[in-house]
Scaffold this active site. Structure first.
Site, mmCIF file in Angstrom:
data_model
loop_
_atom_site.group_PDB
_atom_site.id
_atom_site.type_symbol
_atom_site.label_atom_id
_atom_site.label_comp_id
_atom_site.label_asym_id
_atom_site.label_seq_id
_atom_site.Cartn_x
_atom_site.Cartn_y
_atom_site.Cartn_z
ATOM 1 N N LYS A 185 0.646 -1.275 -0.087
ATOM 2 C CA LYS A 185 -0.054 0.029 -0.031
ATOM 3 C C LYS A 185 0.900 1.231 -0.087
ATOM 4 O O LYS A 185 0.377 2.335 -0.277
ATOM 5 C CB LYS A 185 -0.935 0.028 1.299
ATOM 6 N N LYS A 205 -3.834 -9.946 -6.297
ATOM 7 C CA LYS A 205 -5.391 -10.364 -5.419
ATOM 8 C C LYS A 205 -6.533 -9.411 -6.245
ATOM 9 O O LYS A 205 -6.339 -8.145 -6.246
ATOM 10 C CB LYS A 205 -5.161 -10.031 -4.049
ATOM 11 N N LYS A 253 -10.416 -4.306 -3.095
ATOM 12 C CA LYS A 253 -11.533 -3.429 -3.118
ATOM 13 C C LYS A 253 -11.137 -2.250 -4.062
ATOM 14 O O LYS A 253 -11.708 -1.506 -4.605
ATOM 15 C CB LYS A 253 -12.064 -2.522 -1.823
#
Ligand code: AQP
Length: 328
Positions: free
Chosen positions: A110, A193, A196
């Site tokens: 992130k 992956k 969202k």
């Protein structure tokens, strides 16, 4: 047995969240004392519009109920409504270290495109709050998708470290990862992956059924023509097989055998049928729950129940480390 898990309201929930987490939660509510929460404090670790955060949080609560979680059997609550989470976080942050936090895959993924000056401390210290969430409920089992197991390992390190110093204060938790579907991959890039924040490769739980079908029919596949589970050489086909097997509650060999001789197009259509068969009634239940207007009341009642358990553990932690309380 105590079971705890949560989902953070950072965006629209995906089929990955559903298969890797949500769908499994209801199987736990008959196995033990179940605490399922909305990790809204965790959602603040990256910038988010307050209105979006509020609406995502309500959505997750409604999805929990639509997936079969029963507030009589299972405590459903908002993390931010139980203040013990923030207090335990303030204490436990002293028992996890910079080196280990900076090695966490989620943090690296992130933050790698961000400048140091833009990375909030909350993103870096995410596993501390997650440890507080788990440990406050003396959770034995934490059902999660594969991506979260590294954080649970860190929580286990924290427990060992803390208990070595203060005696047996914290209960050792264990991650429980579903057999099939622990990592659903992006439909546009099956080496990543489904998450969202990955707009292109997601199936959202609120997508209409025509969109769901279209997304699956245009999912990236691989060269060749065989329907075979082979993550290295056929990541796209393998991902669709996993989705099918998870939703049909069968193992991957059975799914492979079922599709022997199928062409890619027919295979994708069967996967789309399986997803629609699951999501259509789920969405109907979700809409009924939203219309009932009861979601917030359920969350407030859940927070009261959760606070009793969390405050008792917090008291134990405070006492262990030497903080004075009203009885001293
Ligand atoms: N693709 C996935 N396959 C299987 N399980 C998944 N989970 C998430 N993505 C997949 C599981 O869903 C639970 C809730 O996840 P979360 O919202 O707390 O955080 P996350 O793992 O970081 O989920 P996302 O969707 O990737 O969110 P963003 O985009 O906000 O970072 C967890 O049990 C997780 O394992």
């Amino acid at each position: 047995m105590r079971i705890l898990s949560g989902i953070k309201p950072t965006g629209q929930l995906t089929l990955g969240n559903y298969i890797g987490a949500l769908r499994n939660f209801k199987t736990f509510q008959d196995k033990g004392e179940c605490f399922i929460f909305i990790a809204d404090l965790h959602a603040l670790t990256l910038p988010i519009d307050p209105k979006v955060l509020r609406s995502n949080s309500l959505d997750i609560a409604a999805f929990y109920l639509a997936s079969g979680l029963d507030p009589k059997k299972c405590t459903l609550f908002l993390q931010s409504e139980v203040s013990a989470h923030a207090e335990a976080n303030a204490i436990l942050q002293n028992y996890l270290y910079m080196g280990e936090l900076s090695r966490m895959t989620q943090f690296k993924e992130k933050s790698h495109t961000m400048k140091d000056s833009a990375i909030g401390l909350g993103l870096f210290a995410y596993p501390v709050l997650m440890s507080a969430d788990i440990l406050l409920y003396d959770a034995n089992i934490v059902p999660v998708g594969e991506d979260q197991t590294q954080h649970i390992e860190l929580t286990r390190d924290l427990v060992n470290r803390f208990n070595k110093r203060y005696g047996k204060v914290l209960i050792m938790p264990k991650a429980e990862v579903g057999k099939v579907g622990k990592r659903i991959m992006s439909l546009s890039d099956p080496t990543k992956k489904m998450s969202k924040s990955d707009v292109k490769g997601d199936i959202y739980l609120k997508d209409d059924m025509a969109t769901v079908r279209k997304k699956i029919m245009s999912a990236v596949t691989d060269s060749g023509s065989e329907i075979k589970y082979d993550v290295e050489h056929k990541p796209g086909i393998s991902n669709l097989l996993v989705i099918y097997a998870a939703l049909k509650d069968i193992d991957l060999q059975a799914a492979e055998a079922h599709f022997k001789g199928y062409r890619y197009g027919d295979f994708k259509k069967a996967v789309a049928d399986a997803v629609v068969a699951e999501l259509e009634p789920f969405q109907k239940r979700y809409q009924e729950i939203i219309r009932s207007g009861k979601v917030l009341d359920i969350l407030h009642a859940g927070a009261k129940k959760a606070s009793v358990v969390a405050n008792a553990t917090l008291k134990r932690i405070k006492h262990a480390v030497g903080l004075l309380d009203e009885n001293q």
